[in-house]
Design a protein around this motif. Structure first.
Motif, PDB file in Angstrom:
ATOM      1  N   ARG A  57       4.284  -6.858   2.200  1.00 58.80           N
ATOM      2  CA  ARG A  57       3.345  -6.156   1.333  1.00 58.80           C
ATOM      3  C   ARG A  57       1.955  -6.769   1.411  1.00 58.80           C
ATOM      4  O   ARG A  57       0.948  -6.051   1.388  1.00 58.80           O
ATOM      5  CB  ARG A  57       3.863  -6.176  -0.109  1.00 58.80           C
ATOM      6  CG  ARG A  57       5.092  -5.295  -0.313  1.00 58.80           C
ATOM      7  CD  ARG A  57       5.678  -5.458  -1.703  1.00 58.80           C
ATOM      8  NE  ARG A  57       6.810  -4.551  -1.914  1.00 58.80           N
ATOM      9  CZ  ARG A  57       7.555  -4.541  -3.012  1.00 58.80           C
ATOM     10  NH1 ARG A  57       7.295  -5.398  -3.996  1.00 58.80           N
ATOM     11  NH2 ARG A  57       8.562  -3.686  -3.123  1.00 58.80           N
ATOM     12  N   GLU A 265      -0.056  -7.481  -6.554  1.00 63.27           N
ATOM     13  CA  GLU A 265       0.137  -6.300  -7.402  1.00 63.27           C
ATOM     14  C   GLU A 265      -1.214  -5.747  -7.860  1.00 63.27           C
ATOM     15  O   GLU A 265      -1.433  -4.532  -7.868  1.00 63.27           O
ATOM     16  CB  GLU A 265       0.991  -6.647  -8.613  1.00 63.27           C
ATOM     17  CG  GLU A 265       1.245  -5.456  -9.534  1.00 63.27           C
ATOM     18  CD  GLU A 265       1.954  -5.852 -10.808  1.00 63.27           C
ATOM     19  OE1 GLU A 265       2.530  -4.968 -11.466  1.00 63.27           O
ATOM     20  OE2 GLU A 265       1.925  -7.048 -11.162  1.00 63.27           O
ATOM     21  N   ARG A 268      -2.844  -3.833  -5.141  1.00 63.15           N
ATOM     22  CA  ARG A 268      -2.205  -2.533  -4.953  1.00 63.15           C
ATOM     23  C   ARG A 268      -2.655  -1.545  -6.021  1.00 63.15           C
ATOM     24  O   ARG A 268      -2.973  -0.378  -5.722  1.00 63.15           O
ATOM     25  CB  ARG A 268      -0.683  -2.712  -4.991  1.00 63.15           C
ATOM     26  CG  ARG A 268       0.103  -1.420  -4.843  1.00 63.15           C
ATOM     27  CD  ARG A 268      -0.114  -0.780  -3.490  1.00 63.15           C
ATOM     28  NE  ARG A 268       0.762   0.372  -3.308  1.00 63.15           N
ATOM     29  CZ  ARG A 268       0.676   1.214  -2.286  1.00 63.15           C
ATOM     30  NH1 ARG A 268      -0.249   1.026  -1.358  1.00 63.15           N
ATOM     31  NH2 ARG A 268       1.517   2.218  -2.176  1.00 63.15           N
TER      32      ARG A 268
END
Length: 537
Positions: A57, A265, A268
């Motif tokens: 990720r 996070e 994102r």
């Protein structure tokens, strides 16, 4: 049956809750913290089963988020830069050579530095087993790997068949390895003695590494994805064979964690929010106008407003040709007859508001803090920064850069230099100094003393060159600063700078060129020799 009031956990009667917890962070009954179930775990256990997803990720963010890609590039440029210069500083006292003349020490240092530069920056890239990168290229790869995955991994090779006239001068070569290839053979479960592809000793020290012959997700056929090679960390002479660098953050930690992990996070969510805002803006832009009518529009009305050509599309719908039977007032204006009860409402595209920009800025400040960067450096927005705040921001970021540079020195640059120095001594490329009693301290006997050195990386840069150069001069004259520290801060070797200045002065003197003094340039009256003598007396 009478009802009973319970605490936030849904079980404990409220009357039993006599007082708050001594530390609110440990309060299990408050409405805000009751559902916060944090788990105590070791560093390796915290990442257990998550490492591949986390790294994948983070790399995806680096490929598709402009701020993340810019932050990565900025970090590599600031920490590694375009060149790392070696400054040889052997421990002369430990070697028993403290009484050696300074000129001889300087001559030895220059000899080693020149030989290293020849090896590290050879156009043939013999330092790289793949023959693609010089030393600084390997440094940039290693730091990029640490930024993405929290660790860098490489293997040293002895490729003797490359040594020869017009070819490599040394057999030592380094091969960069993707940390994804470091794993237990055949998916073996972690244990006390083998974890995450690393064989561990009694004290948890790494003994050997299990490296796949190919990346586990290589798509082409024939890749040796299911074959592992076990490589000892050092050979029988103590020569490193595997360089594995990561920031150790706790007891028993065997694999690293990227600085991107804590903010992945947020990156994102910022990416999703930004794309949603842009899509909404584009949709609003494409919708230029709407026709409002009470009875609908038939073919005749469409022809009146838009001037339908009468032709049909392949699906049977009408083709509209804007600019039909409208009354022309001039070359660029029209009067369009409208059916009764019909009107056109035009839309002006709305841009993101100032509130949205403030929201983005708050996101970027959070991301910058997580990466150890300043907001201005991450956003590339210096419009709201003055000299004082810019300098304070630069100094804060410079401390993070200095710490990460030290990490790269210890985990990569110094071991590579040690590999080369050992071979250079063995091949006679470097002659070690001799004590007065005729005894030369051996390399293996005093390895750490011979290999002590410093590295000069990229400079900090100037915000106000005049003020900062005045500060350097003041520090030099008051004895609180040195040419070495001032030069290293700007990414320069003070000895090379001094030699270059002497060369330029000789050249200017030969041509009869006299440079203006700094006092005359700054508009400051210089002090005469008589005034200086009077001040001293």
């Amino acid at each position: 049956m009478p009802s009973t009031l319970v605490a936030a956990d849904g079980v404990t009667p409220l009357r039993q809750v006599s007082a708050d917890a001594s530390y609110r962070a440990g309060d299990r009954l408050s409405q805000e913290l009751a559902s916060w179930d944090a788990v105590l775990s070791s560093p390796d256990a915290a990442m257990w089963g998550l490492r591949d997803d986390v790294v994948a990720r983070q790399r995806d963010i680096g490929r598709n988020n402009g701020y993340a890609a810019g932050a990565r590039q900025s970090q590599i440029d600031n920490v590694i830069g375009a060149n790392w210069m070696l400054a040889v500083e052997p421990n002369w006292h430990a070697l028993g050579l403290a009484d050696m003349p300074d000129d001889d020490k300087d001559q030895f240092g220059e000899q080693v530095e020149e030989a290293w530069d020849e090896y590290a920056n050879d156009p043939g890239c013999w330092i790289d087993a793949t023959l693609r990168s010089p030393f600084i290229g390997l440094m940039r790869q290693a730091y990029g790997s640490w930024f993405d995955a929290g660790e860098h991994l490489s293997v040293s090779h002895w490729i003797d068949d490359r040594v020869g006239p017009g070819r490599a001068a040394m057999a030592t070569a380094l091969q960069m390895i993707d940390p994804d290839r470091l794993s237990n053979p055949n998916g073996e479960t972690d244990s006390i003695s083998r974890r995450n592809g690393i064989d561990l000793g009694f004290y948890g020290e790494p003994l050997a590494y299990h490296i796949r012959q190919a990346h586990p997700y290589d798509p082409w056929l024939g890749a040796d994805r299911y074959q592992w090679e076990r490589i000892e960390r050092v050979d029988e002479y103590g020569r490193p064979q595997v360089l594995h660098g990561f920031v150790v953050e706790g007891d028993g930690m065997t694999r690293g964690v990227s600085p991107m992990t804590s903010i992945a996070e947020a990156f994102r969510l910022h990416d999703i929010g930004e794309r949603a805002t842009v899509k909404a803006y584009l949709l609003n832009t494409l919708l230029a106008a709407t026709i409002e009518t009470q009875s609908g529009l038939d073919k005749e009305a469409l022809e009146t407003i838009f001037g339908v050509s009468g032709q049909l599309n392949t699906d049977g719908s009408q083709k509209l040709a804007i600019g039909g039977p409208a009354m022309r007032l001039s070359d660029r204006t029209r009067v369009v007859p409208m059916p009764v009860g019909t009107g056109i409402k035009f839309h002006s595209p709305s841009t993101p508001t100032a509130a949205y920009q403030q929201f983005v800025d708050s996101f970027l400040r959070r991301l910058a803090a997580g990466l150890g960067m300043s907001f201005e450096e991450l956003s590339r927005d210096y419009s709201r920064t003055n000299y004082s705040s810019a300098r304070a921001s630069l100094l804060g970021g410079w401390k993070a850069i200095t710490g990460r540079s030290a990490f790269m020195e210890r985990s990569f640059a110094n071991p590579v230099y040690g590999l080369w120095f050992e071979e250079a001594v063995d091949r006679g490329r470097i002659e070690l100094p001799v004590r007065r009693n005729g005894v030369t301290p051996g390399f293996y006997e005093k390895r750490s003393a011979w290999l002590r050195c410093a590295w000069i990386g990229p400079g900090r840069g100037h915000i106000d060159p005049v003020k900062e150069r005045q500060a350097y001069q003041l520090g030099r004259e008051t004895g609180t600063d040195s040419l070495q520290s001032a030069g290293a801060e700007q990414g320069r070797d003070w000895r090379k700078t001094a030699r270059q200045i002497a060369r330029e002065n000789r050249y200017l003197e030969r041509l009869g060129v006299q440079l203006a003094s700094t006092a005359s340039i700054m508009g400051v009256k210089g002090t005469s020799d008589n005034e200086q003598r009077a001040a001293v007396s």
